[in-house]
Design a protein around this motif. Structure first.
Motif, PDB file in Angstrom:
ATOM      1  N   GLY A   1      48.419  41.417  47.135  1.00  0.00           N
ATOM      2  CA  GLY A   1      47.432  42.223  47.855  1.00  0.00           C
ATOM      3  C   GLY A   1      46.781  43.271  46.960  1.00  0.00           C
ATOM      4  N   ALA A   2      47.581  43.880  46.087  1.00  0.00           N
ATOM      5  CA  ALA A   2      47.041  44.875  45.156  1.00  0.00           C
ATOM      6  C   ALA A   2      46.093  44.220  44.160  1.00  0.00           C
ATOM      7  N   VAL A   3      46.421  43.024  43.713  1.00  0.00           N
ATOM      8  CA  VAL A   3      45.555  42.294  42.785  1.00  0.00           C
ATOM      9  C   VAL A   3      44.248  41.925  43.484  1.00  0.00           C
ATOM     10  N   GLU A   4      44.348  41.436  44.708  1.00  0.00           N
ATOM     11  CA  GLU A   4      43.143  41.081  45.480  1.00  0.00           C
ATOM     12  C   GLU A   4      42.246  42.306  45.674  1.00  0.00           C
ATOM     13  N   THR A   5      42.836  43.434  46.040  1.00  0.00           N
ATOM     14  CA  THR A   5      42.081  44.675  46.242  1.00  0.00           C
ATOM     15  C   THR A   5      41.411  45.138  44.954  1.00  0.00           C
ATOM     16  N   PHE A   6      42.142  45.064  43.847  1.00  0.00           N
ATOM     17  CA  PHE A   6      41.590  45.449  42.556  1.00  0.00           C
ATOM     18  C   PHE A   6      40.326  44.649  42.247  1.00  0.00           C
ATOM     19  N   PHE A   7      40.407  43.327  42.341  1.00  0.00           N
ATOM     20  CA  PHE A   7      39.264  42.499  42.010  1.00  0.00           C
ATOM     21  C   PHE A   7      38.139  42.636  43.040  1.00  0.00           C
ATOM     22  N   ALA A   8      38.485  42.847  44.304  1.00  0.00           N
ATOM     23  CA  ALA A   8      37.457  43.011  45.342  1.00  0.00           C
ATOM     24  C   ALA A   8      36.569  44.218  45.052  1.00  0.00           C
TER      25      ALA A   8
ATOM     26  N   TYR B   1      54.086  34.411  35.694  1.00  0.00           N
ATOM     27  CA  TYR B   1      53.437  33.262  36.315  1.00  0.00           C
ATOM     28  C   TYR B   1      52.611  33.650  37.541  1.00  0.00           C
ATOM     29  N   TRP B   2      53.279  34.171  38.578  1.00  0.00           N
ATOM     30  CA  TRP B   2      52.576  34.445  39.828  1.00  0.00           C
ATOM     31  C   TRP B   2      51.525  35.538  39.676  1.00  0.00           C
ATOM     32  N   ALA B   3      51.799  36.556  38.889  1.00  0.00           N
ATOM     33  CA  ALA B   3      50.811  37.622  38.683  1.00  0.00           C
ATOM     34  C   ALA B   3      49.590  37.086  37.939  1.00  0.00           C
ATOM     35  N   ALA B   4      49.825  36.237  36.942  1.00  0.00           N
ATOM     36  CA  ALA B   4      48.702  35.631  36.217  1.00  0.00           C
ATOM     37  C   ALA B   4      47.881  34.738  37.152  1.00  0.00           C
ATOM     38  N   LEU B   5      48.579  33.970  37.984  1.00  0.00           N
ATOM     39  CA  LEU B   5      47.893  33.105  38.937  1.00  0.00           C
ATOM     40  C   LEU B   5      47.051  33.933  39.907  1.00  0.00           C
ATOM     41  N   ALA B   6      47.586  35.040  40.394  1.00  0.00           N
ATOM     42  CA  ALA B   6      46.836  35.906  41.306  1.00  0.00           C
ATOM     43  C   ALA B   6      45.607  36.498  40.618  1.00  0.00           C
ATOM     44  N   ALA B   7      45.761  36.908  39.371  1.00  0.00           N
ATOM     45  CA  ALA B   7      44.619  37.460  38.633  1.00  0.00           C
ATOM     46  C   ALA B   7      43.510  36.420  38.489  1.00  0.00           C
ATOM     47  N   VAL B   8      43.873  35.197  38.192  1.00  0.00           N
ATOM     48  CA  VAL B   8      42.885  34.135  38.049  1.00  0.00           C
ATOM     49  C   VAL B   8      42.292  33.779  39.418  1.00  0.00           C
ATOM     50  N   LYS B   9      43.135  33.714  40.433  1.00  0.00           N
ATOM     51  CA  LYS B   9      42.666  33.378  41.785  1.00  0.00           C
ATOM     52  C   LYS B   9      41.596  34.348  42.258  1.00  0.00           C
ATOM     53  N   TYR B  10      41.856  35.644  42.107  1.00  0.00           N
ATOM     54  CA  TYR B  10      40.932  36.639  42.635  1.00  0.00           C
ATOM     55  C   TYR B  10      39.868  37.071  41.628  1.00  0.00           C
ATOM     56  N   GLY B  11      40.135  36.875  40.349  1.00  0.00           N
ATOM     57  CA  GLY B  11      39.170  37.272  39.334  1.00  0.00           C
ATOM     58  C   GLY B  11      38.134  36.211  39.015  1.00  0.00           C
ATOM     59  N   SER B  12      38.543  34.943  39.031  1.00  0.00           N
ATOM     60  CA  SER B  12      37.625  33.881  38.581  1.00  0.00           C
ATOM     61  C   SER B  12      36.324  33.795  39.368  1.00  0.00           C
ATOM     62  N   PRO B  13      36.305  34.046  40.680  1.00  0.00           N
ATOM     63  CA  PRO B  13      35.014  33.972  41.387  1.00  0.00           C
ATOM     64  C   PRO B  13      34.013  35.046  40.927  1.00  0.00           C
ATOM     65  N   LEU B  14      34.499  36.061  40.244  1.00  0.00           N
ATOM     66  CA  LEU B  14      33.636  37.164  39.814  1.00  0.00           C
ATOM     67  C   LEU B  14      33.127  37.007  38.384  1.00  0.00           C
ATOM     68  N   ILE B  15      33.600  35.988  37.685  1.00  0.00           N
ATOM     69  CA  ILE B  15      33.233  35.798  36.281  1.00  0.00           C
ATOM     70  C   ILE B  15      31.841  35.166  36.198  1.00  0.00           C
ATOM     71  N   ARG B  16      30.989  35.826  35.433  1.00  0.00           N
ATOM     72  CA  ARG B  16      29.628  35.335  35.246  1.00  0.00           C
ATOM     73  C   ARG B  16      29.616  34.026  34.456  1.00  0.00           C
ATOM     74  N   LYS B  17      28.545  33.273  34.622  1.00  0.00           N
ATOM     75  CA  LYS B  17      28.374  32.014  33.885  1.00  0.00           C
ATOM     76  C   LYS B  17      28.494  32.294  32.391  1.00  0.00           C
ATOM     77  N   GLY B  18      29.243  31.439  31.691  1.00  0.00           N
ATOM     78  CA  GLY B  18      29.457  31.610  30.263  1.00  0.00           C
ATOM     79  C   GLY B  18      30.653  32.486  29.935  1.00  0.00           C
ATOM     80  N   GLY B  19      31.336  32.983  30.974  1.00  0.00           N
ATOM     81  CA  GLY B  19      32.506  33.838  30.774  1.00  0.00           C
ATOM     82  C   GLY B  19      33.748  33.045  30.441  1.00  0.00           C
ATOM     83  N   SER B  20      34.890  33.755  30.392  1.00  0.00           N
ATOM     84  CA  SER B  20      36.126  33.088  30.007  1.00  0.00           C
ATOM     85  C   SER B  20      37.337  33.728  30.668  1.00  0.00           C
ATOM     86  N   ILE B  21      38.430  32.973  30.654  1.00  0.00           N
ATOM     87  CA  ILE B  21      39.733  33.454  31.096  1.00  0.00           C
ATOM     88  C   ILE B  21      40.710  33.189  29.957  1.00  0.00           C
TER      89      ILE B  21
END
Length: 166
Positions: free
Chosen positions: A68-75, A112-132
């Motif tokens: 939830g904290a990760v989701e809130t951060f990225f939101a 593992y799970w924290a990295a997955l959460a960061a990618v789950k909530y962060g990836s929709p915000l990454i601009r075209k041409g970005g990276s993870i």
């Protein structure tokens, strides 16, 4: 004039950016013109890192083991260009018989799970041409005899669909 490396005016989010590799990434990205956002569990270290990085660096304390904290951060973050995950603590690996399962679960939660959460909530915000970029330590590639946690992680990466690559 745009720099050749492509970081000029790019926004780089570094989860685990208050020390170690994450802080080094933050410093390098900022020195190459990026706007850096540091997320880490310790608010005091985040503030020290912001000061060390300088420029337009920003940061926030985030408990990455709390989805939830990760989701809130990225939101609240908005669009950005690159996500770097370096969060982790010192691995205390033992022979299987001496392995503390509570400690092993905490390590897996963070790596593992924290990295997955960061990618789950962060990836929709990454601009075209970005990276993870997801980092790991050497223990996953060269586990010592009896390092059951590292060996398990290595096998998961080896057998997983991405072979340990983002």
């Amino acid at each position: 004039m745009s720099r050749e490396n492509g970081f000029e005016n790019k926004r780089v989010v570094i989860v685990g950016g208050s020390s170690g590799i994450g802080l080094a990434v933050a410093e390098q990205a900022a020195s190459q013109g990026a706007k850096v956002v540091i997320a880490s569990s310790n608010a005091e270290r985040v503030q020290k890192a912001i000061k060390a990085v300088g420029g337009e660096a920003k940061g926030q304390a985030v408990d990455v083991s709390d989805e939830g904290a990760v989701e809130t951060f990225f939101a609240g973050l908005g669009a950005f260009d690159h996500l770097v995950f370096t969060a982790g603590d010192s691995l205390h690996l033992h022979d299987l018989a001496a392995t503390d399962l509570k400690q092993a679960r905490r390590a897996f939660e963070l790596r593992y799970w924290a990295a997955l959460a960061a990618v789950k909530y962060g990836s929709p915000l990454i601009r075209k041409g970005g990276s993870i970029v997801l980092t790991t330590g050497i223990a996953g590639q060269r586990p010592h005899k009896g390092w059951v946690v590292a060996a398990t992680r290595y096998l998961l990466e080896l057998l997983g669909p991405t072979s340990g690559r983002a």
